[in-house]
Design a protein around this motif. Structure first.
Motif, PDB file in Angstrom:
ATOM      1  N   ASP A 131      17.117-131.151   6.350  1.00 56.95           N
ATOM      2  CA  ASP A 131      16.790-131.298   7.875  1.00 56.95           C
ATOM      3  C   ASP A 131      15.335-131.786   7.946  1.00 56.95           C
ATOM      4  O   ASP A 131      14.506-131.848   7.098  1.00 56.95           O
ATOM      5  CB  ASP A 131      16.802-129.658   8.435  1.00 56.95           C
ATOM      6  CG  ASP A 131      18.325-129.359   8.608  1.00 56.95           C
ATOM      7  OD1 ASP A 131      19.177-130.159   8.614  1.00 56.95           O
ATOM      8  OD2 ASP A 131      18.301-128.112   8.649  1.00 56.95           O
TER       9      ASP A 131
ATOM     10  N   TYR B  15       8.508-138.631  11.628  1.00 60.71           N
ATOM     11  CA  TYR B  15       9.092-137.384  11.289  1.00 60.71           C
ATOM     12  C   TYR B  15       8.748-136.604  10.193  1.00 60.71           C
ATOM     13  O   TYR B  15       7.832-137.091   9.466  1.00 60.71           O
ATOM     14  CB  TYR B  15      10.553-137.538  10.953  1.00 60.71           C
ATOM     15  CG  TYR B  15      11.276-138.287  12.061  1.00 60.71           C
ATOM     16  CD1 TYR B  15      11.684-137.558  13.151  1.00 60.71           C
ATOM     17  CD2 TYR B  15      11.542-139.473  12.032  1.00 60.71           C
ATOM     18  CE1 TYR B  15      12.246-138.200  14.423  1.00 60.71           C
ATOM     19  CE2 TYR B  15      12.168-140.570  12.934  1.00 60.71           C
ATOM     20  CZ  TYR B  15      12.494-139.551  14.174  1.00 60.71           C
ATOM     21  OH  TYR B  15      12.932-140.162  15.221  1.00 60.71           O
TER      22      TYR B  15
ATOM     23  N   ASN C 242       8.423-138.930  21.111  1.00 56.90           N
ATOM     24  CA  ASN C 242       8.396-139.385  19.658  1.00 56.90           C
ATOM     25  C   ASN C 242       8.473-140.914  19.702  1.00 56.90           C
ATOM     26  O   ASN C 242       9.752-141.355  19.016  1.00 56.90           O
ATOM     27  CB  ASN C 242       9.193-138.519  18.831  1.00 56.90           C
ATOM     28  CG  ASN C 242       9.019-139.016  17.401  1.00 56.90           C
ATOM     29  OD1 ASN C 242       7.862-139.809  16.906  1.00 56.90           O
ATOM     30  ND2 ASN C 242       9.794-138.417  16.272  1.00 56.90           N
TER      31      ASN C 242
ATOM     32  N   GLU D 146      12.334-132.810  11.304  1.00 54.72           N
ATOM     33  CA  GLU D 146      11.950-132.527  12.441  1.00 54.72           C
ATOM     34  C   GLU D 146      10.982-133.702  13.210  1.00 54.72           C
ATOM     35  O   GLU D 146      10.224-134.598  12.211  1.00 54.72           O
ATOM     36  CB  GLU D 146      11.391-131.230  12.886  1.00 54.72           C
ATOM     37  CG  GLU D 146      10.106-130.989  12.040  1.00 54.72           C
ATOM     38  CD  GLU D 146       9.620-129.670  12.136  1.00 54.72           C
ATOM     39  OE1 GLU D 146      10.098-128.821  12.753  1.00 54.72           O
ATOM     40  OE2 GLU D 146       8.736-129.410  11.579  1.00 54.72           O
ATOM     41  N   ASP D 147      10.596-133.917  14.404  1.00 59.02           N
ATOM     42  CA  ASP D 147       9.671-134.534  14.910  1.00 59.02           C
ATOM     43  C   ASP D 147       8.248-134.232  14.260  1.00 59.02           C
ATOM     44  O   ASP D 147       8.110-133.317  14.094  1.00 59.02           O
ATOM     45  CB  ASP D 147       9.545-134.830  16.588  1.00 59.02           C
ATOM     46  CG  ASP D 147      10.724-135.415  17.166  1.00 59.02           C
ATOM     47  OD1 ASP D 147      11.437-136.007  16.526  1.00 59.02           O
ATOM     48  OD2 ASP D 147      10.803-135.004  18.298  1.00 59.02           O
ATOM     49  N   ASP D 148       7.266-135.169  13.873  1.00 61.62           N
ATOM     50  CA  ASP D 148       6.078-134.854  13.160  1.00 61.62           C
ATOM     51  C   ASP D 148       5.203-134.477  14.662  1.00 61.62           C
ATOM     52  O   ASP D 148       5.077-135.185  15.319  1.00 61.62           O
ATOM     53  CB  ASP D 148       5.382-136.099  12.794  1.00 61.62           C
ATOM     54  CG  ASP D 148       4.010-136.137  12.324  1.00 61.62           C
ATOM     55  OD1 ASP D 148       3.590-134.867  12.410  1.00 61.62           O
ATOM     56  OD2 ASP D 148       3.465-137.046  12.051  1.00 61.62           O
TER      57      ASP D 148
ATOM     58  N   HIS E 113       5.016-130.299   3.801  1.00 65.87           N
ATOM     59  CA  HIS E 113       6.066-131.409   4.477  1.00 65.87           C
ATOM     60  C   HIS E 113       5.746-132.771   3.934  1.00 65.87           C
ATOM     61  O   HIS E 113       4.680-133.017   3.515  1.00 65.87           O
ATOM     62  CB  HIS E 113       5.786-131.511   6.114  1.00 65.87           C
ATOM     63  CG  HIS E 113       6.506-130.175   6.945  1.00 65.87           C
ATOM     64  ND1 HIS E 113       5.556-129.558   7.409  1.00 65.87           N
ATOM     65  CD2 HIS E 113       7.367-129.766   7.134  1.00 65.87           C
ATOM     66  CE1 HIS E 113       5.758-128.334   7.833  1.00 65.87           C
ATOM     67  NE2 HIS E 113       7.276-128.634   7.800  1.00 65.87           N
TER      68      HIS E 113
ATOM     69  N   MET F 236      15.128-125.824  12.217  1.00 68.87           N
ATOM     70  CA  MET F 236      14.626-127.241  12.466  1.00 68.87           C
ATOM     71  C   MET F 236      15.325-127.822  13.557  1.00 68.87           C
ATOM     72  O   MET F 236      16.491-127.578  13.719  1.00 68.87           O
ATOM     73  CB  MET F 236      15.071-127.990  10.938  1.00 68.87           C
ATOM     74  CG  MET F 236      14.062-127.928   9.946  1.00 68.87           C
ATOM     75  SD  MET F 236      12.921-129.073   9.486  1.00 68.87           S
ATOM     76  CE  MET F 236      11.851-128.487   8.242  1.00 68.87           C
ATOM     77  N   GLY F 237      14.685-128.789  14.012  1.00 67.44           N
ATOM     78  CA  GLY F 237      15.385-129.381  15.450  1.00 67.44           C
ATOM     79  C   GLY F 237      16.484-130.135  15.006  1.00 67.44           C
ATOM     80  O   GLY F 237      16.754-130.736  13.572  1.00 67.44           O
ATOM     81  N   SER F 238      17.173-130.725  15.730  1.00 68.49           N
ATOM     82  CA  SER F 238      18.327-131.491  15.567  1.00 68.49           C
ATOM     83  C   SER F 238      17.810-133.028  16.013  1.00 68.49           C
ATOM     84  O   SER F 238      18.290-133.441  17.100  1.00 68.49           O
ATOM     85  CB  SER F 238      19.285-130.906  16.436  1.00 68.49           C
ATOM     86  OG  SER F 238      19.280-131.076  17.760  1.00 68.49           O
ATOM     87  N   VAL F 239      17.372-133.698  15.198  1.00 67.51           N
ATOM     88  CA  VAL F 239      16.810-134.936  15.376  1.00 67.51           C
ATOM     89  C   VAL F 239      18.055-135.761  15.137  1.00 67.51           C
ATOM     90  O   VAL F 239      18.776-135.831  14.006  1.00 67.51           O
ATOM     91  CB  VAL F 239      15.701-135.460  14.345  1.00 67.51           C
ATOM     92  CG1 VAL F 239      15.359-136.803  14.750  1.00 67.51           C
ATOM     93  CG2 VAL F 239      14.593-134.550  14.737  1.00 67.51           C
TER      94      VAL F 239
ATOM     95  N   SER G  23       9.657-133.441   6.780  1.00 72.30           N
ATOM     96  CA  SER G  23      10.750-132.629   6.449  1.00 72.30           C
ATOM     97  C   SER G  23       9.957-131.663   5.170  1.00 72.30           C
ATOM     98  O   SER G  23       9.109-132.223   4.549  1.00 72.30           O
ATOM     99  CB  SER G  23      11.810-133.485   5.876  1.00 72.30           C
ATOM    100  OG  SER G  23      12.858-132.589   5.061  1.00 72.30           O
TER     101      SER G  23
END
Length: 139
Positions: free
Chosen positions: A77, A97, A92, A79-81, A40, A1-4, A99
């Protein structure tokens, strides 16, 4: 997952009647396309965005359910949708988002802005057009 890096607060719009401490989890049918089971759970840092999601869910549901908005906390975690970020909205700006981990309901939010009758009618027409497009594909 990204680091939002967005720290919220976060919101989720739905027609479900939830209580503080309840968990919203993936694996349920989409409000928008009931034939799809979601991998998600979706949420936003914009209160009006969650309000719009709640209004659309209410429009698409059977009967006359109340649209509801909840303050939520991600439990894992996120991430951007990609439905709204990748091409349509680089960076964004909608702060939307998703998850695969559940969201914990913090509280119901009462003071969100309802759509005007005109805006609601515009969404009804958009949703009807989307349903017609899908029906044509099925036929």
């Amino acid at each position: 997952m990204g680091s939002v890096m967005d720290e919220g607060p976060f919101f989720h719009g739905t027609i479900a009647d939830l209580r503080a401490g309840d968990l919203l989890s993936a694996g349920h049918r989409s409000n928008y396309r009931p034939e799809i089971v979601m991998n998600h759970v979706y949420f936003t840092a914009l209160l009006d965005g969650a309000g719009l999601a709640a209004e659309i869910a209410a429009e698409l549901a059977e009967g006359d359910p109340a649209p509801r908005v909840y303050a939520v906390e991600p439990t894992g975690d996120f991430e951007d949708d990609p439905n709204v970020t990748d091409k349509k909205f680089p960076g964004n700006p909608t702060r939307s988002y998703r998850s695969s981990a559940p969201l914990r309901v913090v509280r119901e939010v009462a003071d969100w802005t309802r759509l005007t009758p005109e805006a609601l009618q515009m969404w009804r027409e958009r949703l009807a057009a989307l349903r017609d497009e899908r029906a044509e594909i099925i036929n």
